[in-house]
Write a protein that holds these residues in place. Structure first.
Motif, PDB file in Angstrom:
ATOM      1  N   LYS A  43       0.856  -1.184   0.000  1.00  0.00           N
ATOM      2  CA  LYS A  43       0.000   0.000   0.000  1.00  0.00           C
ATOM      3  C   LYS A  43       0.895   1.238   0.000  1.00  0.00           C
ATOM      4  CE  LYS A  43      -3.222  -2.656   2.816  1.00  0.00           C
ATOM      5  NZ  LYS A  43      -4.242  -2.940   1.804  1.00  0.00           N
ATOM      6  N   THR A  91       1.261  -5.712   3.726  1.00  0.00           N
ATOM      7  CA  THR A  91       0.482  -6.696   4.479  1.00  0.00           C
ATOM      8  C   THR A  91       0.511  -8.027   3.735  1.00  0.00           C
ATOM      9  OG1 THR A  91      -1.609  -6.204   3.363  1.00  0.00           O
ATOM     10  CG2 THR A  91      -1.058  -4.883   5.306  1.00  0.00           C
ATOM     11  N   HIS A 135     -10.433  -0.140  14.321  1.00  0.00           N
ATOM     12  CA  HIS A 135     -10.388  -0.116  12.853  1.00  0.00           C
ATOM     13  C   HIS A 135     -10.919   1.194  12.297  1.00  0.00           C
ATOM     14  CE1 HIS A 135     -10.870  -1.100   8.672  1.00  0.00           C
ATOM     15  NE2 HIS A 135     -10.386  -2.324   8.857  1.00  0.00           N
ATOM     16  N   ASN A 142     -13.307  -3.706   2.784  1.00  0.00           N
ATOM     17  CA  ASN A 142     -12.141  -3.963   3.628  1.00  0.00           C
ATOM     18  C   ASN A 142     -12.173  -5.360   4.235  1.00  0.00           C
ATOM     19  OD1 ASN A 142     -10.641  -1.647   3.307  1.00  0.00           O
ATOM     20  ND2 ASN A 142     -11.625  -0.555   4.983  1.00  0.00           N
ATOM     21  N   ASP A 154      -6.648  -3.211   6.452  1.00  0.00           N
ATOM     22  CA  ASP A 154      -6.610  -1.754   6.676  1.00  0.00           C
ATOM     23  C   ASP A 154      -7.004  -1.342   8.086  1.00  0.00           C
ATOM     24  OD1 ASP A 154      -5.685  -1.384   4.172  1.00  0.00           O
ATOM     25  OD2 ASP A 154      -7.481  -0.454   3.355  1.00  0.00           O
ATOM     26  N   ILE A 157      -5.539   2.204  10.029  1.00  0.00           N
ATOM     27  CA  ILE A 157      -5.040   3.225   9.111  1.00  0.00           C
ATOM     28  C   ILE A 157      -6.002   4.399   9.010  1.00  0.00           C
ATOM     29  CG2 ILE A 157      -4.202   3.624   6.778  1.00  0.00           C
ATOM     30  CD1 ILE A 157      -2.551   1.704   8.566  1.00  0.00           C
TER      31      ILE A 157
END
Length: 498
Positions: A43, A91, A135, A142, A154, A157
């Motif tokens: 990412k 990831t 989260h 996601n 994710d 983030i």
């Protein structure tokens, strides 16, 4: 999964990139390979965030926390460089579609699958919350589905995105808890609310309806969810998750006990979705990419980038061949008009000669003058219009629209505009050619020559600043087909017809 674009990086850190997985609010996601040959999701943060000091500080802290998250139902963070010029993180790669893609293609999942989904997501939230991470943006896109269960990606983030000055609040309407909307209060209960909305989505139900963002957020804060038609025991689980008061929502551990006890053994996904998972194979790291070499000069001698590799065109571009029929018909019409102009010119000379020796000379002279003017106009406009038609017949063109950009070939000349060089692409009425594919260049992009005898296509309109790439009538394909193709590949750069 799409091929890399010419402007995409080929390596990030020590990871080799081989394909594009998608893009989101934070940046772009690529399929990459570790030095040991393991597939990973890389990412890369959006450049706008990279310049925000507060985002960098929060991003570094959240990544460190996210690296501590374990469990069977998360895609763990394995590497990151928050201090890079463009921050990135890596990831584990999950070879499967998102829940959003599955529901869009196959419709709602059966209750047994949703129970297994909910148990996996509850276990993931339990692992995420255990290290102090929230989260904040749990939603169908996601959540990735794998043969052995769901994976949450994710996590953590969204908080870094929310800290930047680029966005007001991270999250997705319809899945954001009411306290996150109205007060900005962030607790683990926000993720439980989102879990309830996700499970309802998987069953084909939108608890707060659909519509504009404002309407959705209002209903989330002020209205009760509509859960008609949901099967038991999922209705009770979802109703509890969507409680307006965070204190009334169950803990992930309690949800895990409830849904795991009600889940059935065996394959957790229906057969059509299992077949869909087979579209995401991972066969091994790619061979080192070959550099794109060679340039082509513009008419004024300057160089422009080479096109995307020819072996990729079959999967990364749509071709529109030349259509010579309109040019041939137009040439016949222009030639006929030129002949008519010549005939009128001869007739005017004859009229002047006859009138010179007889009565009514003034009247004949006026008629001859009108014929001369009409003759000159017909010949001049016809000759000017014949040249492009002859060029269209002698130098047929071909347009390719793809992941790399827009490429035009005609008469041995090639012109390419990469998407990163384009500020906007439209189909508009260009000067003297009618509907045409036109691009407005980004500052600093090399410009072609203005229109001239050698540049009937791919030229710069001095008055407007647009680059006229090719008229629609010179291509095989309707204007609608061309517009749909441009919209598909240009994305946010597509400006419609103007």
């Amino acid at each position: 999964m799409d091929a890399l674009r010419p402007e995409d990086p080929r390596t990030i850190g020590r990871y080799t990139l081989s394909a594009r997985l998608g893009a989101g609010g934070m940046g772009q996601v690529f399929l990459g390979w570790s030095p040991g040959g393991r597939p990973v999701a890389v990412k890369v943060v959006h450049p706008g965030f990279a310049t925000d000091a507060e985002f960098r500080r929060r991003f570094k802290r959240e990544v460190e926390a996210a690296r501590q998250v374990g469990g069977f139902h998360t895609a763990p963070v394995v590497d990151a460089d928050p201090d890079a010029e463009t921050p990135w993180l890596v990831t584990a790669y999950v070879p499967g579609p998102s829940l959003a893609a599955v529901v869009a293609e196959h419709g709602p999942l059966p209750p047994a699958s949703v129970l297994a989904l909910g148990a996996g997501l509850a276990e993931a939230l339990e692992a995420i919350h255990s290290v102090g991470v929230v989260h904040r943006d749990l939603k169908p896109s996601n959540i990735l589905l794998a043969p052995d269960g769901p994976r949450v990606i994710d996590f953590g983030i969204a908080r870094a995105v929310d800290a930047s000055g680029i966005t007001v609040r991270a999250g997705t309407p319809g899945f954001m808890a009411p306290e996150l909307i109205s007060e900005g209060s962030v607790t683990a209960a926000c993720d439980v609310f989102a879990l309830g909305a996700v499970l309802a989505h998987a069953l084909g139900v939108r608890p707060f309806g659909e519509g504009p963002v404002e309407a959705l957020t209002y209903r989330v804060v002020h209205k009760s969810p509509v859960l008609d038609g949901l099967p038991a025991p999922l209705r009770g689980v979802i109703d509890g998750c969507l409680a307006r008061d965070p204190a009334d929502r169950p803990e992930p551990a309690a949800l895990l006990r409830t849904m795991s006890s009600a889940s059935e053994t065996g394959d957790w996904l229906p057969r059509p979705v299992q077949d869909m998972l087979t579209r995401y194979p991972v066969t091994g790291p790619p061979t080192p990419p070959q550099p794109i070499t060679g340039t082509r000069p513009f008419e004024d001698g300057r160089e422009q980038p080479a096109p995307w590799p020819a072996h990729d065109r079959s999967v990364t571009s749509v071709q529109f061949k030349a259509s010579i029929a309109p040019a041939a018909l137009a040439l016949v019409g222009h030639a006929g008009r030129a002949v008519l102009g010549i005939v009128l010119g001869i007739l005017s000379v004859t009229t002047v000669a006859v009138s010179a020796g007889g009565e009514g000379g003034t009247r004949f002279a006026l008629v001859a003058a009108v014929l001369v003017v009409v003759s000159i106009w017909l010949v001049r406009t016809s000759v000017g219009a014949i040249a492009p038609d002859v060029s269209a017949l002698v130098k047929p063109c071909e347009l390719r629209v793809g992941a790399g950009g827009i490429e035009l070939e005609h008469g041995g000349r090639q012109v390419l505009y990469h998407w990163h060089e384009v500020g906007r692409v439209v189909v508009r009425r260009a000067e003297r050619v009618g509907w045409a594919v036109c691009v407005f260049p980004q500052p600093g992009t090399p410009l072609p020559s203005p229109r001239g005898p050698r540049t009937p296509l791919g030229y710069l309109e001095r008055k407007t600043g647009w680059i006229m790439v090719v008229p629609v009538h010179r291509l095989k394909g309707s204007r609608k087909e061309i517009e749909m193709t441009l919209a598909r590949y240009a994305g946010r750069l597509w400006g419609g017809n103007a």
